[in-house]
Design an enzyme around this catalytic site. Structure first.
Site, PDB file in Angstrom:
ATOM      1  N   ARG A 104       0.898  -1.012   0.025  1.00  0.00           N
ATOM      2  CA  ARG A 104       0.016  -0.063   0.052  1.00  0.00           C
ATOM      3  C   ARG A 104       0.971   1.201  -0.064  1.00  0.00           C
ATOM      4  O   ARG A 104       1.563   1.468   0.783  1.00  0.00           O
ATOM      5  CB  ARG A 104      -0.949   0.020   1.363  1.00  0.00           C
ATOM      6  CG  ARG A 104      -1.673   1.288   1.447  1.00  0.00           C
ATOM      7  CD  ARG A 104      -2.965   1.236   2.694  1.00  0.00           C
ATOM      8  NE  ARG A 104      -3.849   0.475   2.117  1.00  0.00           N
ATOM      9  CZ  ARG A 104      -4.896   0.607   2.924  1.00  0.00           C
ATOM     10  NH1 ARG A 104      -5.089   1.220   3.964  1.00  0.00           N
ATOM     11  NH2 ARG A 104      -6.007  -0.487   2.328  1.00  0.00           N
ATOM     12  N   HIS A 131      -7.900   0.612  -5.774  1.00  0.00           N
ATOM     13  CA  HIS A 131      -8.367  -0.060  -4.521  1.00  0.00           C
ATOM     14  C   HIS A 131      -8.941  -1.419  -4.927  1.00  0.00           C
ATOM     15  O   HIS A 131      -9.969  -1.751  -4.433  1.00  0.00           O
ATOM     16  CB  HIS A 131      -9.076   0.642  -3.425  1.00  0.00           C
ATOM     17  CG  HIS A 131      -8.910  -0.130  -1.967  1.00  0.00           C
ATOM     18  ND1 HIS A 131      -7.878  -1.216  -1.638  1.00  0.00           N
ATOM     19  CD2 HIS A 131      -9.236   0.353  -0.952  1.00  0.00           C
ATOM     20  CE1 HIS A 131      -8.060  -1.550  -0.611  1.00  0.00           C
ATOM     21  NE2 HIS A 131      -8.887  -0.448   0.058  1.00  0.00           N
ATOM     22  N   GLN A 134     -10.320  -4.087  -2.416  1.00  0.00           N
ATOM     23  CA  GLN A 134     -12.039  -3.577  -1.715  1.00  0.00           C
ATOM     24  C   GLN A 134     -12.929  -4.061  -2.592  1.00  0.00           C
ATOM     25  O   GLN A 134     -14.089  -4.426  -2.365  1.00  0.00           O
ATOM     26  CB  GLN A 134     -11.956  -2.195  -1.706  1.00  0.00           C
ATOM     27  CG  GLN A 134     -13.190  -1.605  -1.033  1.00  0.00           C
ATOM     28  CD  GLN A 134     -13.171  -2.094   0.517  1.00  0.00           C
ATOM     29  OE1 GLN A 134     -12.482  -2.155   1.278  1.00  0.00           O
ATOM     30  NE2 GLN A 134     -14.494  -2.845   0.841  1.00  0.00           N
ATOM     31  N   ASP A 218     -17.214   6.823  -0.146  1.00  0.00           N
ATOM     32  CA  ASP A 218     -16.001   6.669   0.536  1.00  0.00           C
ATOM     33  C   ASP A 218     -15.758   8.125   1.049  1.00  0.00           C
ATOM     34  O   ASP A 218     -16.656   8.936   0.715  1.00  0.00           O
ATOM     35  CB  ASP A 218     -15.015   6.556  -0.467  1.00  0.00           C
ATOM     36  CG  ASP A 218     -13.609   5.980   0.195  1.00  0.00           C
ATOM     37  OD1 ASP A 218     -13.624   5.888   1.202  1.00  0.00           O
ATOM     38  OD2 ASP A 218     -12.600   5.956  -0.707  1.00  0.00           O
ATOM     39  N   CYS A 258     -16.436   1.392   2.263  1.00  0.00           N
ATOM     40  CA  CYS A 258     -15.018   0.494   2.515  1.00  0.00           C
ATOM     41  C   CYS A 258     -14.619   0.833   3.881  1.00  0.00           C
ATOM     42  O   CYS A 258     -13.797  -0.138   4.329  1.00  0.00           O
ATOM     43  CB  CYS A 258     -14.061   0.730   1.355  1.00  0.00           C
ATOM     44  SG  CYS A 258     -13.330   2.490   1.543  1.00  0.00           S
ATOM     45  N   ARG A 286     -13.137  -8.748   3.424  1.00  0.00           N
ATOM     46  CA  ARG A 286     -11.622  -8.604   3.014  1.00  0.00           C
ATOM     47  C   ARG A 286     -10.941  -9.774   3.372  1.00  0.00           C
ATOM     48  O   ARG A 286      -9.859 -10.179   2.650  1.00  0.00           O
ATOM     49  CB  ARG A 286     -11.358  -7.377   3.755  1.00  0.00           C
ATOM     50  CG  ARG A 286     -11.854  -6.061   3.331  1.00  0.00           C
ATOM     51  CD  ARG A 286     -11.664  -5.580   2.030  1.00  0.00           C
ATOM     52  NE  ARG A 286     -10.504  -5.455   1.437  1.00  0.00           N
ATOM     53  CZ  ARG A 286      -9.478  -4.336   1.860  1.00  0.00           C
ATOM     54  NH1 ARG A 286     -10.129  -3.319   2.608  1.00  0.00           N
ATOM     55  NH2 ARG A 286      -8.321  -4.408   1.522  1.00  0.00           N
TER      56      ARG A 286
HETATM   57  N1   CP Z   1     -11.093  -0.274   3.310  1.00  0.00           N
HETATM   58  C1   CP Z   1      -9.966  -0.244   3.590  1.00  0.00           C
HETATM   59  O1   CP Z   1      -8.922  -0.479   2.831  1.00  0.00           O
HETATM   60  O2   CP Z   1      -9.548  -0.223   4.996  1.00  0.00           O
HETATM   61  P1   CP Z   1      -8.052  -0.044   5.839  1.00  0.00           P
HETATM   62  O3   CP Z   1      -7.589   1.487   5.096  1.00  0.00           O
HETATM   63  O4   CP Z   1      -8.528   0.026   7.202  1.00  0.00           O
HETATM   64  O5   CP Z   1      -7.112  -1.039   5.209  1.00  0.00           O
END
Ligand code: CP
Length: 303
Positions: A104, A131, A134, A218, A258, A286
């Site tokens: 990430r 992403h 997700q 989001d 998310c 997830r």
């Molecule tokens: N939705 C998501 O990616 O959550 P985090 O940022 O907590 O990993």
């Protein structure tokens, strides 16, 4: 088996994505029954998180442990990357030692550089552009609770950023129709939007949500937008998802987020408790979808 990466939903065929959803649903059922399944004993993943995470981190760490493997969480300062070691060199070193890398970081280009220089699979655990992990969880949740997403209508209301971009790719890959409502100057990437006939920008949140089977939003200020929160709160205020807006959608609509959510901003204070919200089921997925993804990248199709 040739190494594959998952940097974008477009890296997999629609058939492969459908397989992942089927397999993730099986993992959810196995988890509920307490079944032990450990095909990855001896396998190690390296998780590079250059930004905060709860769901992604726990899903990769717990998922690898449940599959019999191990996950090293390198974090944002736990490697020489934060002292300037080139991504290319990091890729070659990790390829010597571990079996898979999850990363990430804001830069999609850095993730692509890591993948190009790795001989092991690389997973995009979120960039400023995409992403994709997700979306596996979201489509899994929709199909578990409502059946096939193909041909359905989805509304994305809010910032045309990484989640919106991944919904555009998802519309293309899973064959649903996406209506997007964003404030002016916060629209999604123009080229990405032009790459499909399955997504369109509409003028208002009401128009996006009208008749939708799934409504998604989001946060208004994602990671990477630090310092813009106050301006964004003012600009995005008309784009809040609340119970009255959801009333315009299809009778059986579901709401997804998310997470983490900012109650009172992109959603009303009470929306996550509304029966139409499935955000916590979605979050649970997830774990299962990332297990399916890791298994696929390391072992291929199983069932
Ligand atoms: N939705 C998501 O990616 O959550 P985090 O940022 O907590 O990993």
């Amino acid at each position: 088996m040739a190494k594959r990466d998952f940097l974008s939903l477009l890296d997999f065929s629609p058939e492969e994505l459908d397989y992942l959803i089927r397999r993730a649903r099986q993992f959810r059922e196995m988890h509920a029954k307490g079944e032990i399944y450990q095909p990855l004993v001896g396998k190690v993943g390296a998780l590079i998180l250059q930004m905060h995470s709860t769901r992604t981190r726990v899903a990769f760490e717990a998922g690898l442990a449940q599959l019999g493997g191990h996950c090293i969480n390198i974090g944002s300062t736990g490697s020489q990357l934060s002292r300037g070691e080139p991504v290319e060199d990091m890729a070659r070193v990790l390829s010597e030692m571990v079996d898979i890398v999850m990363v990430r970081t804001l830069s999609q280009t850095d993730i692509e550089t890591l993948a190009t220089n790795s001989t092991i699979p690389v997973i995009n655990a979120m960039s400023s552009f995409l992403h994709p992990c997700q979306l596996l969880a979201d489509v899994q949740a929709f199909e578990e609770l409502r059946g096939s997403i193909r041909g359905r209508t989805v509304a994305f209301v809010g910032d045309g950023y990484n989640m919106c971009h991944s919904y555009i790719n998802a519309a293309k890959q899973w064959g649903f129709y996406l209506k997007i409502a964003c404030p002016k100057n916060y629209e999604p990437d123009r080229d990405l939007l032009a790459s499909t006939n399955n997504a369109e920008l509409v003028d208002t949140p009401q128009e996006a949500v009208d008749g939708a089977d799934l409504v998604v939003t989001d946060v208004w200020s994602s990671m990477g937008h630090e310092g813009q929160e106050s301006d964004r709160r003012a600009t995005f205020a008309p784009y809040q998802i609340n119970e009255s807006l959801l009333d315009l959608a299809a009778k059986e609509v579901m709401f997804m987020h998310c997470l983490p959510a900012h109650r009172g901003e992109e959603i009303s204070e009470t929306l996550l408790d509304d029966p139409r919200s499935v955000a916590f089921h979605e979050a649970g997925n997830r774990l299962h979808s990332q297990k399916a993804l890791i298994e696929f990248l390391l072992l291929g199709e199983i069932a």
